[in-house]
Design an enzyme around this catalytic site. Sequence first.
Site, mmCIF file in Angstrom:
data_model
loop_
_atom_site.group_PDB
_atom_site.id
_atom_site.type_symbol
_atom_site.label_atom_id
_atom_site.label_comp_id
_atom_site.label_asym_id
_atom_site.label_seq_id
_atom_site.Cartn_x
_atom_site.Cartn_y
_atom_site.Cartn_z
ATOM 1 N N HIS A 26 -21.173 -13.967 59.593
ATOM 2 C CA HIS A 26 -21.868 -14.185 60.865
ATOM 3 C C HIS A 26 -23.250 -14.793 60.615
ATOM 4 O O HIS A 26 -24.122 -14.729 61.477
ATOM 5 C CB HIS A 26 -22.026 -12.861 61.610
ATOM 6 C CG HIS A 26 -20.746 -12.098 61.785
ATOM 7 N ND1 HIS A 26 -19.794 -12.459 62.716
ATOM 8 C CD2 HIS A 26 -20.251 -11.012 61.132
ATOM 9 C CE1 HIS A 26 -18.770 -11.623 62.638
ATOM 10 N NE2 HIS A 26 -19.023 -10.741 61.688
ATOM 11 N N SER A 27 -23.448 -15.395 59.457
ATOM 12 C CA SER A 27 -24.774 -15.819 59.016
ATOM 13 C C SER A 27 -25.397 -16.882 59.909
ATOM 14 O O SER A 27 -24.865 -17.988 60.060
ATOM 15 C CB SER A 27 -24.679 -16.358 57.583
ATOM 16 O OG SER A 27 -25.888 -16.968 57.197
ATOM 17 N N ASN A 28 -26.561 -16.556 60.475
ATOM 18 C CA ASN A 28 -27.322 -17.557 61.231
ATOM 19 C C ASN A 28 -27.843 -18.651 60.301
ATOM 20 O O ASN A 28 -27.939 -19.819 60.695
ATOM 21 C CB ASN A 28 -28.493 -16.886 61.941
ATOM 22 C CG ASN A 28 -28.050 -15.888 62.990
ATOM 23 O OD1 ASN A 28 -27.137 -16.158 63.765
ATOM 24 N ND2 ASN A 28 -28.691 -14.730 63.019
#
Length: 311
Positions: A73-75
Amino acid sequence: MASLSLTAVSAWRPHAPLQRLSFDWLAGVELAVLRLDLIDPLISGNKWFKLRPHLHAAARQGARGIISLGGAHSNHLHALAAAGQRFSFATVGLLRGQPQSTPTVVDLQRFGMQLHWLGYGGYRDRHRADFWLDWHARYPGFCAVPEGGGGLPGAMGCAQLPALVAAQLPALGWPDYHGWWLAAGTGTTLAGLVIGEGAQRVVHGALAVPRDHGVPAQVQALLAQAGMADAGYRLFAACRGGFARQDADLLDFMAQCEAQSGLPLEPLYTAKALMSLREAIEGGEIEAGTRLIFVHTGGLQGRRAALIPAP
């Protein structure tokens, strides 16, 4: 794809508006938000400011692309992959855990990022001194960017944020401000603000991760590299029991803040940071009359995985 172009990266100068906020719990504290979430639909939030110095360095080296790390889910990886598509350079993502499909992962693939899943043990190895050797052999000419866009280059990119605020203070009607409030995940943006302020104003960091994740040591190390003492900032607990932990009280608070302000939030960073500010005001640690800049660090793309509807 061609080598990374310094001209293309330098030409894009995003704008982040500064807006007043009004909540029923501010108790005389004045609050304005720096809307880094609005700089771009995809390359959003503080991620661009952390990435830009790394991209400049890679371009000067004639790099063929960028390789970095993050979760499903890395921004950070989301912004990096979007930048790669926007500015036509190759990107590689090394992901924590086992292969899975999330809205973020789908986007990374759509943006053209090459993905490798490291498992959990393999991801923990990222701190080993020889971790990058095999990856540089596999992707020659690629520059490695630390997880989250960290390191001193990322902090120096965030040191430009006070200038964005200073230019907009007259329109806001504030003669000045007393400090900053923001979520801290790695401490890179917090350290950058301390550097950018020259310790003139206090930077309040709401720890969105447990204290034992090393944020205090990371901030001190970055400030030492920049030749500054570690004065000028304070840390507040905000993780609510662990990284990415959510609970009913947090989600209710987030919904109330969105309803009162129209400001879109997400539960991992921005909502936790505001909740810690409310707690600090209620505890008497922030006095009435204080003027604070709240940094919206972006991350709204992560709402999709939490199945939280838009405000």
